[in-house]
Design a protein around this motif. Structure first.
Motif, PDB file in Angstrom:
ATOM      1  N   MET A   1       6.871  15.824  -0.765  1.00 43.19           N
ATOM      2  CA  MET A   1       6.929  16.954   0.147  1.00 43.19           C
ATOM      3  C   MET A   1       5.750  16.925   1.121  1.00 43.19           C
ATOM      4  O   MET A   1       5.919  17.145   2.330  1.00 43.19           O
ATOM      5  CB  MET A   1       6.915  18.251  -0.675  1.00 43.19           C
ATOM      6  CG  MET A   1       7.266  19.483   0.115  1.00 43.19           C
ATOM      7  SD  MET A   1       7.408  20.939  -0.960  1.00 43.19           S
ATOM      8  CE  MET A   1       8.933  20.585  -1.798  1.00 43.19           C
ATOM      9  N   ALA A   2       4.566  16.619   0.589  1.00 41.96           N
ATOM     10  CA  ALA A   2       3.364  16.548   1.438  1.00 41.96           C
ATOM     11  C   ALA A   2       3.468  15.407   2.447  1.00 41.96           C
ATOM     12  O   ALA A   2       2.974  15.512   3.574  1.00 41.96           O
ATOM     13  CB  ALA A   2       2.122  16.364   0.566  1.00 41.96           C
ATOM     14  N   ALA A   3       4.114  14.307   2.049  1.00 39.44           N
ATOM     15  CA  ALA A   3       4.246  13.133   2.923  1.00 39.44           C
ATOM     16  C   ALA A   3       5.435  13.240   3.870  1.00 39.44           C
ATOM     17  O   ALA A   3       5.576  12.414   4.782  1.00 39.44           O
ATOM     18  CB  ALA A   3       4.379  11.872   2.061  1.00 39.44           C
TER      19      ALA A   3
ATOM     20  N   SER B   1       0.862  -1.185   0.000  1.00 39.93           N
ATOM     21  CA  SER B   1       0.000   0.000   0.000  1.00 39.93           C
ATOM     22  C   SER B   1       0.895   1.231   0.000  1.00 39.93           C
ATOM     23  O   SER B   1       2.098   1.149   0.281  1.00 39.93           O
ATOM     24  CB  SER B   1      -0.900   0.017   1.236  1.00 39.93           C
ATOM     25  OG  SER B   1      -0.115   0.205   2.420  1.00 39.93           O
ATOM     26  N   LEU B   2       0.308   2.383  -0.284  1.00 47.08           N
ATOM     27  CA  LEU B   2       1.070   3.623  -0.261  1.00 47.08           C
ATOM     28  C   LEU B   2       1.524   3.928   1.165  1.00 47.08           C
ATOM     29  O   LEU B   2       2.628   4.438   1.372  1.00 47.08           O
ATOM     30  CB  LEU B   2       0.221   4.773  -0.814  1.00 47.08           C
ATOM     31  CG  LEU B   2       1.012   6.035  -1.169  1.00 47.08           C
ATOM     32  CD1 LEU B   2       1.845   5.799  -2.424  1.00 47.08           C
ATOM     33  CD2 LEU B   2       0.098   7.229  -1.375  1.00 47.08           C
ATOM     34  N   LYS B   3       0.686   3.607   2.131  1.00 47.36           N
ATOM     35  CA  LYS B   3       1.021   3.834   3.536  1.00 47.36           C
ATOM     36  C   LYS B   3       2.312   3.098   3.913  1.00 47.36           C
ATOM     37  O   LYS B   3       3.183   3.648   4.597  1.00 47.36           O
ATOM     38  CB  LYS B   3      -0.135   3.365   4.419  1.00 47.36           C
ATOM     39  CG  LYS B   3       0.048   3.648   5.900  1.00 47.36           C
ATOM     40  CD  LYS B   3      -1.145   3.170   6.702  1.00 47.36           C
ATOM     41  CE  LYS B   3      -0.941   3.390   8.190  1.00 47.36           C
ATOM     42  NZ  LYS B   3      -2.099   2.891   8.987  1.00 47.36           N
ATOM     43  N   GLU B   4       2.452   1.842   3.448  1.00 48.35           N
ATOM     44  CA  GLU B   4       3.660   1.058   3.727  1.00 48.35           C
ATOM     45  C   GLU B   4       4.886   1.688   3.075  1.00 48.35           C
ATOM     46  O   GLU B   4       5.960   1.733   3.664  1.00 48.35           O
ATOM     47  CB  GLU B   4       3.482  -0.378   3.231  1.00 48.35           C
ATOM     48  CG  GLU B   4       2.539  -1.217   4.078  1.00 48.35           C
ATOM     49  CD  GLU B   4       2.485  -2.663   3.609  1.00 48.35           C
ATOM     50  OE1 GLU B   4       3.382  -3.082   2.846  1.00 48.35           O
ATOM     51  OE2 GLU B   4       1.531  -3.376   4.005  1.00 48.35           O
ATOM     52  N   MET B   5       4.694   2.193   1.834  1.00 46.69           N
ATOM     53  CA  MET B   5       5.816   2.818   1.136  1.00 46.69           C
ATOM     54  C   MET B   5       6.270   4.076   1.871  1.00 46.69           C
ATOM     55  O   MET B   5       7.474   4.304   2.060  1.00 46.69           O
ATOM     56  CB  MET B   5       5.411   3.166  -0.300  1.00 46.69           C
ATOM     57  CG  MET B   5       6.567   3.680  -1.170  1.00 46.69           C
ATOM     58  SD  MET B   5       6.963   5.439  -0.930  1.00 46.69           S
ATOM     59  CE  MET B   5       5.554   6.197  -1.713  1.00 46.69           C
ATOM     60  N   VAL B   6       5.325   4.897   2.317  1.00 45.95           N
ATOM     61  CA  VAL B   6       5.661   6.130   3.034  1.00 45.95           C
ATOM     62  C   VAL B   6       6.397   5.814   4.336  1.00 45.95           C
ATOM     63  O   VAL B   6       7.405   6.459   4.670  1.00 45.95           O
ATOM     64  CB  VAL B   6       4.382   6.964   3.299  1.00 45.95           C
ATOM     65  CG1 VAL B   6       4.668   8.101   4.277  1.00 45.95           C
ATOM     66  CG2 VAL B   6       3.819   7.522   1.996  1.00 45.95           C
ATOM     67  N   ALA B   7       5.929   4.812   5.063  1.00 48.24           N
ATOM     68  CA  ALA B   7       6.575   4.425   6.330  1.00 48.24           C
ATOM     69  C   ALA B   7       8.022   3.984   6.080  1.00 48.24           C
ATOM     70  O   ALA B   7       8.939   4.364   6.815  1.00 48.24           O
ATOM     71  CB  ALA B   7       5.779   3.312   6.997  1.00 48.24           C
TER      72      ALA B   7
ATOM     73  N   PRO C   1      15.479   7.396   4.156  1.00 56.35           N
ATOM     74  CA  PRO C   1      15.443   8.539   3.237  1.00 56.35           C
ATOM     75  C   PRO C   1      16.300   8.329   1.981  1.00 56.35           C
ATOM     76  O   PRO C   1      17.464   7.907   2.076  1.00 56.35           O
ATOM     77  CB  PRO C   1      16.000   9.695   4.085  1.00 56.35           C
ATOM     78  CG  PRO C   1      15.820   9.261   5.500  1.00 56.35           C
ATOM     79  CD  PRO C   1      15.955   7.765   5.493  1.00 56.35           C
ATOM     80  N   GLY C   2      15.709   8.579   0.818  1.00 58.28           N
ATOM     81  CA  GLY C   2      16.438   8.497  -0.446  1.00 58.28           C
ATOM     82  C   GLY C   2      16.669   7.103  -0.973  1.00 58.28           C
ATOM     83  O   GLY C   2      17.304   6.928  -2.026  1.00 58.28           O
ATOM     84  N   LYS C   3      16.163   6.093  -0.273  1.00 56.09           N
ATOM     85  CA  LYS C   3      16.404   4.704  -0.698  1.00 56.09           C
ATOM     86  C   LYS C   3      15.362   4.214  -1.720  1.00 56.09           C
ATOM     87  O   LYS C   3      15.661   3.343  -2.539  1.00 56.09           O
ATOM     88  CB  LYS C   3      16.399   3.772   0.521  1.00 56.09           C
ATOM     89  CG  LYS C   3      17.556   3.996   1.482  1.00 56.09           C
ATOM     90  CD  LYS C   3      18.854   3.442   0.899  1.00 56.09           C
ATOM     91  CE  LYS C   3      20.011   3.637   1.876  1.00 56.09           C
ATOM     92  NZ  LYS C   3      19.877   2.810   3.075  1.00 56.09           N
ATOM     93  N   VAL C   4      14.143   4.720  -1.648  1.00 57.99           N
ATOM     94  CA  VAL C   4      13.077   4.258  -2.555  1.00 57.99           C
ATOM     95  C   VAL C   4      13.200   4.988  -3.891  1.00 57.99           C
ATOM     96  O   VAL C   4      13.192   6.220  -3.942  1.00 57.99           O
ATOM     97  CB  VAL C   4      11.676   4.502  -1.950  1.00 57.99           C
ATOM     98  CG1 VAL C   4      10.597   4.027  -2.910  1.00 57.99           C
ATOM     99  CG2 VAL C   4      11.549   3.807  -0.601  1.00 57.99           C
TER     100      VAL C   4
END
Length: 331
Positions: A179-181, A144-150, A156-159
């Motif tokens: 930026m929003a996330a 999910s997007l939530k998992e990606m954001v977490a 930082p910078g790995k995805v």
């Protein structure tokens, strides 16, 4: 007898000469005569793509209204700016028109387009938008997007994500979302959406940010869609949430429009606006738009011009916030 014959003949000749002189006066019969020959329509994208398909459909309907052929001329390159520049530089007689991407508001400020969209175009109609989204491989660790954001917050910078070029809608939209996330992503630029798609399918990047090039692959189970970027969910993928739904105030639909060079005669502009108003609202165009996930977003020319001005101002702020000029200089 002779004089009686000569008088009407002389009058006839004078009348003919006056009529011919009248036809030479600028704009004397333009309202009746336009268009008197085929119209060239510049499409700033490659033949066979989704934008090309939608423009050919709209031109086919408009040509029937105008009773003249509209020939589509594909002038791809520079994220649509080669075609946009050609439209701005054309003779303003109504015989050269074309598709104007809303990204002219950004690229004119970044120096990629030597034209000012606020004064160098005559806007005829806003037509339709695009469906953008974030897609991953089925085996991706991000369900999910939530998992990606977490994960991105912790790393930082790995995805990594693939996009169709620095400064384009997919790059700018993704950076707005990041930026929003409150996350930092690793943007990988490609020379077009198809190359970005291929590397995503090949597992060389973590995610794809693109318009609906991913759609058939999502339907075939080769990609999984995490989110779309529109104001509302797209009907074709109604189970996928939007970024806005997920709590991020980011909406990207990059609507395209149709325009001509600045200085178009008012009567010619009126005829073209009427023709494309009819074409955008035709069942024929709507069917093609639905097939390529392009929501119809019609605006008449004057309203579209106002919209372009508003977007231009937003882009000014976005360019500064995302430091886009510096990114372009780095390549």
């Amino acid at each position: 007898m002779t004089q009686e014959i000569l008088v009407p003949r002389r009058s006839l000749l004078l009348g003919t000469a006056a009529g011919a002189a009248g036809l030479l006066l600028p704009g004397f019969a333009s309202a009746q005569e336009f268009p008197s020959r085929p119209i060239q329509f510049i499409c700033p994208w490659p033949a066979g793509g989704t934008a090309d398909a939608s423009m050919r459909a709209i031109c086919q309907v408009a040509s029937r209204v105008l009773k003249q052929p509209i020939a589509v001329d594909n002038r791809a390159g520079a994220a649509g700016m080669i075609g946009a520049k050609a439209i701005a530089a054309a003779r303003p007689d109504g015989y050269t028109i074309g598709q104007i991407p809303i990204s002219v508001t950004r690229f004119s400020q970044l120096g990629s387009l030597q034209a000012d969209p606020r004064k160098d175009f005559t806007f005829l109609a806003r037509t339709s938008g695009q469906t953008f989204g974030i897609a991953v491989l089925p085996e991706s660790k991000f369900k999910s997007l939530k998992e990606m954001v977490a994960y991105a917050k912790a790393n930082p910078g790995k995805v990594t994500y693939a996009h169709a070029g620095v400064g384009g809608a997919t790059h700018v939209g993704m950076e707005e979302f990041a930026m929003a996330a409150g996350i930092q992503l690793n943007a990988i630029a490609y020379k077009g959406g198809s190359a970005a798609l291929n590397d995503t399918l090949g597992g060389q990047v973590d995610m794809l940010a693109d318009s609906s090039s991913w759609a058939p692959h999502v339907e075939a189970g080769k990609l999984r869609l995490l989110a779309t970027w529109g104001e509302q969910r797209t009907p074709r993928f109604k189970d996928t949430p939007t970024l806005k739904e997920l709590g991020y105030k980011v909406v990207v639909d990059a609507p395209n429009g149709i325009g001509a060079p600045a200085g178009l005669p008012a009567d010619v502009e009126k005829k073209l606006r009427e023709a494309f108003r009819f074409a955008v609202n035709s069942d024929e165009f709507k069917a093609v738009a639905a097939r390529i996930d392009a929501p119809v977003m019609y605006l008449d020319g004057p309203d579209y011009k106002k919209y372009v001005g508003q977007v231009y101002e937003r882009e000014t702020q976005l360019i500064q916030r995302l430091k886009l000029k510096e990114l372009l200089e780095k390549g």
